[in-house]
Design an enzyme around this catalytic site. Structure first.
Site, PDB file in Angstrom:
ATOM      1  CG  ASN A  12      -1.671   1.168   1.511  1.00 47.18           C
ATOM      2  OD1 ASN A  12      -1.154   2.216   0.426  1.00 47.18           O
ATOM      3  ND2 ASN A  12      -3.139   0.960   1.903  1.00 47.18           N
ATOM      4  CG  ASP A  14      -3.168   4.700   1.093  1.00 50.22           C
ATOM      5  OD1 ASP A  14      -2.701   4.417  -0.547  1.00 50.22           O
ATOM      6  OD2 ASP A  14      -3.601   3.969   1.387  1.00 50.22           O
ATOM      7  CG  HIS A  15       0.936   6.446   4.924  1.00 51.86           C
ATOM      8  ND1 HIS A  15       0.236   7.284   5.007  1.00 51.86           N
ATOM      9  CD2 HIS A  15      -0.090   5.307   5.102  1.00 51.86           C
ATOM     10  CE1 HIS A  15      -1.409   7.278   5.458  1.00 51.86           C
ATOM     11  NE2 HIS A  15      -1.191   5.347   5.812  1.00 51.86           N
ATOM     12  NE  ARG A  23       8.140  21.671   2.325  1.00 56.19           N
ATOM     13  CZ  ARG A  23       9.415  21.446   2.103  1.00 56.19           C
ATOM     14  NH1 ARG A  23      10.019  20.703   3.362  1.00 56.19           N
ATOM     15  NH2 ARG A  23      10.080  22.412   1.565  1.00 56.19           N
ATOM     16  CG  HIS A  48      -8.998   4.431   0.798  1.00 52.20           C
ATOM     17  ND1 HIS A  48      -8.362   4.244   3.091  1.00 52.20           N
ATOM     18  CD2 HIS A  48      -8.960   4.289   0.859  1.00 52.20           C
ATOM     19  CE1 HIS A  48      -9.652   4.820   3.299  1.00 52.20           C
ATOM     20  NE2 HIS A  48     -10.808   4.914   2.028  1.00 52.20           N
ATOM     21  NE  ARG A  50      -9.453   8.442   4.656  1.00 49.23           N
ATOM     22  CZ  ARG A  50      -9.461   7.889   5.548  1.00 49.23           C
ATOM     23  NH1 ARG A  50      -8.938   6.307   5.706  1.00 49.23           N
ATOM     24  NH2 ARG A  50     -10.704   7.516   6.313  1.00 49.23           N
ATOM     25  NE  ARG A  54      -7.831  11.523   5.929  1.00 49.04           N
ATOM     26  CZ  ARG A  54      -7.548  11.313   6.364  1.00 49.04           C
ATOM     27  NH1 ARG A  54      -7.367  10.199   7.439  1.00 49.04           N
ATOM     28  NH2 ARG A  54      -9.546  11.122   7.328  1.00 49.04           N
ATOM     29  CG  HIS A  55      -3.411   9.064   1.736  1.00 46.93           C
ATOM     30  ND1 HIS A  55      -4.208   8.533   0.907  1.00 46.93           N
ATOM     31  CD2 HIS A  55      -3.379   8.534   3.229  1.00 46.93           C
ATOM     32  CE1 HIS A  55      -5.110   7.517   1.656  1.00 46.93           C
ATOM     33  NE2 HIS A  55      -5.138   7.646   2.774  1.00 46.93           N
ATOM     34  CD  GLU A  75      -7.753   0.194   1.078  1.00 43.78           C
ATOM     35  OE1 GLU A  75      -6.623  -0.485   0.907  1.00 43.78           O
ATOM     36  OE2 GLU A  75      -7.504   0.611   2.187  1.00 43.78           O
ATOM     37  CB  THR A 105      -5.485   4.289   9.509  1.00 45.91           C
ATOM     38  OG1 THR A 105      -5.411   3.333   8.679  1.00 45.91           O
ATOM     39  CG2 THR A 105      -5.427   4.159  11.037  1.00 45.91           C
ATOM     40  CB  THR A 106      -9.040   1.832   7.626  1.00 42.07           C
ATOM     41  OG1 THR A 106      -8.816   2.141   6.064  1.00 42.07           O
ATOM     42  CG2 THR A 106     -10.850   1.199   7.013  1.00 42.07           C
ATOM     43  CD  GLU A 156      -7.182  -5.922   2.825  1.00 42.66           C
ATOM     44  OE1 GLU A 156      -7.083  -6.053   2.045  1.00 42.66           O
ATOM     45  OE2 GLU A 156      -5.850  -5.769   3.835  1.00 42.66           O
ATOM     46  CG  HIS A 199      -5.578  -1.229   9.824  1.00 37.08           C
ATOM     47  ND1 HIS A 199      -5.107  -1.228  10.415  1.00 37.08           N
ATOM     48  CD2 HIS A 199      -5.637  -0.776   8.703  1.00 37.08           C
ATOM     49  CE1 HIS A 199      -5.200   0.261  10.072  1.00 37.08           C
ATOM     50  NE2 HIS A 199      -5.179   0.585   9.195  1.00 37.08           N
ATOM     51  N   GLY A 200      -1.444  -2.288  10.423  1.00 38.97           N
ATOM     52  CA  GLY A 200      -1.069  -2.543  11.219  1.00 38.97           C
ATOM     53  C   GLY A 200       0.193  -3.849  10.968  1.00 38.97           C
ATOM     54  N   GLY A 221       1.281  -1.612   4.254  1.00 41.14           N
ATOM     55  CA  GLY A 221       1.563  -0.082   3.986  1.00 41.14           C
ATOM     56  C   GLY A 221       2.582   0.983   4.964  1.00 41.14           C
TER      57      GLY A 221
HETATM   58  N1  PXP Z   1      -5.945  -3.135   3.956  1.00 40.25           N
HETATM   59  C1  PXP Z   1      -6.965  -2.140   4.351  1.00 40.25           C
HETATM   60  C2  PXP Z   1      -7.948  -2.374   3.979  1.00 40.25           C
HETATM   61  C3  PXP Z   1      -7.019  -0.522   4.462  1.00 40.25           C
HETATM   62  O1  PXP Z   1      -7.530   0.283   4.627  1.00 40.25           O
HETATM   63  C4  PXP Z   1      -5.051   0.002   5.088  1.00 40.25           C
HETATM   64  C5  PXP Z   1      -4.949   0.935   5.506  1.00 40.25           C
HETATM   65  O2  PXP Z   1      -4.979   1.772   4.493  1.00 40.25           O
HETATM   66  C6  PXP Z   1      -4.009  -1.926   5.124  1.00 40.25           C
HETATM   67  C7  PXP Z   1      -4.482  -2.767   4.231  1.00 40.25           C
HETATM   68  C8  PXP Z   1      -2.783  -1.062   5.370  1.00 40.25           C
HETATM   69  O3  PXP Z   1      -2.608  -0.858   6.485  1.00 40.25           O
HETATM   70  P1  PXP Z   1      -1.139  -0.202   6.705  1.00 40.25           P
HETATM   71  O4  PXP Z   1      -0.997   1.211   6.642  1.00 40.25           O
HETATM   72  O5  PXP Z   1      -1.150  -0.112   8.420  1.00 40.25           O
HETATM   73  O6  PXP Z   1      -0.343  -1.165   6.676  1.00 40.25           O
END
Ligand code: PXP
Length: 251
Positions: A12, A14-15, A23, A48, A50, A54-55, A75, A105-106, A156, A199-200, A221
């Protein structure tokens, strides 16, 4: 998605966009990160879009759709605005998530059971367009069964609660949460759903999730983008792959 081992890694990005947007600049470029991730062993890219952008932005999704050689997992919240974008871009997969503006976050899983009729009609055109539709849910059997009923191809499972417990060293509770995730994965697979998780996840907590035989894909991510500061994105991904494969007995 075609994997290199039996467990696929969706990265992922996103970040990468979060850092760019901090910036108002044009770099770091999420597409460049996605291409690098592919070279380092990612089996897919997740992003994702959103509601508040935001990202990831619309233009990032378009660039990813056109520019990567591995599947794109789009996503989004289950809104009409997102459905229109998905139907235009036709990504490999769509992962539906709950979205609240004020969250960082989600935070929870989607309430599929409580929104079954609407979600059934929401995903029908996405399925017809050839997208694999995934529901981001907790391990509650009601949500898993509802996901199967509405015709989703994938669930998921949300590993955020397990990850938080692990990070706080509440290991008995983390173990109980893992057991519930294992039961959820087995139930989902028995209903014909493909099982993903995410996630996480970090180097420290990924192994027991990666070891679940029904889990076919992890989406990771925030940790990887953070770890990239220290070892570069390619190195960060390679180490995650190594740990996933080792947990799977495929090192
Ligand atoms: N899966 C889903 C559905 C998510 O929403 C996210 C966070 O955007 C992730 C996985 C990845 O989570 P993390 O960024 O904490 O690894």
């Amino acid at each position: 998605m075609q994997g290199r081992g039996s467990l696929r890694l969706g990265v992922n990005i996103d970040h990468v966009a979060t850092v760019r947007n901090a910036r108002g600049a044009v770099w770091p470029d999420p597409l460049r990160a996605a291409i690098l991730a592919e070279t380092a062993g990612a089996d897919g890219i997740t992003a994702h879009l959103r509601e508040d952008r935001r990202h990831i932005r619309d233009s990032d999704m378009e660039a990813l759709r056109a520019g990567i050689g591995i599947p794109l997992n789009f996503e989004s919240a289950a809104t009409e605005e997102m459905a229109a974008i998905v139907l235009r871009l036709k990504p490999h997969a769509v992962c539906l998530v709950p979205e609240r503006r004020e969250e960082r976050t989600t935070e929870g899983g989607l309430d599929v059971a409580g929104d079954e009729a609407r979600l059934t009609s929401y995903i029908a055109p996405l399925r017809n367009a050839g997208c694999r539709v995934s529901m981001f849910i907790g391990h509650d059997p009601r949500q898993i069964e509802a996901s199967a009923r509405i015709g989703a191809a994938v669930v998921e499972l949300h590993t955020g609660h397990y990850s938080d417990l692990h990070a706080e060293s509440r290991l008995d509770e983390a173990e109980a949460e893992l057991s519930a995730l294992r039961r959820g994965a087995a139930l989902a697979a028995s209903l014909g759903l493909e099982v993903h998780a995410g996630h996480g996840l970090t180097y420290e907590n990924v192994a027991p999730v990666a070891a679940m035989p029904e889990v076919m894909e992890l989406n990771i991510g925030h940790f990887l983008v953070g770890e990239a500061i220290f070892r570069g994105l390619g190195g960060a991904i390679e180490e995650m792959r190594r740990r996933m494969d080792a947990a799977r007995g495929e090192a």
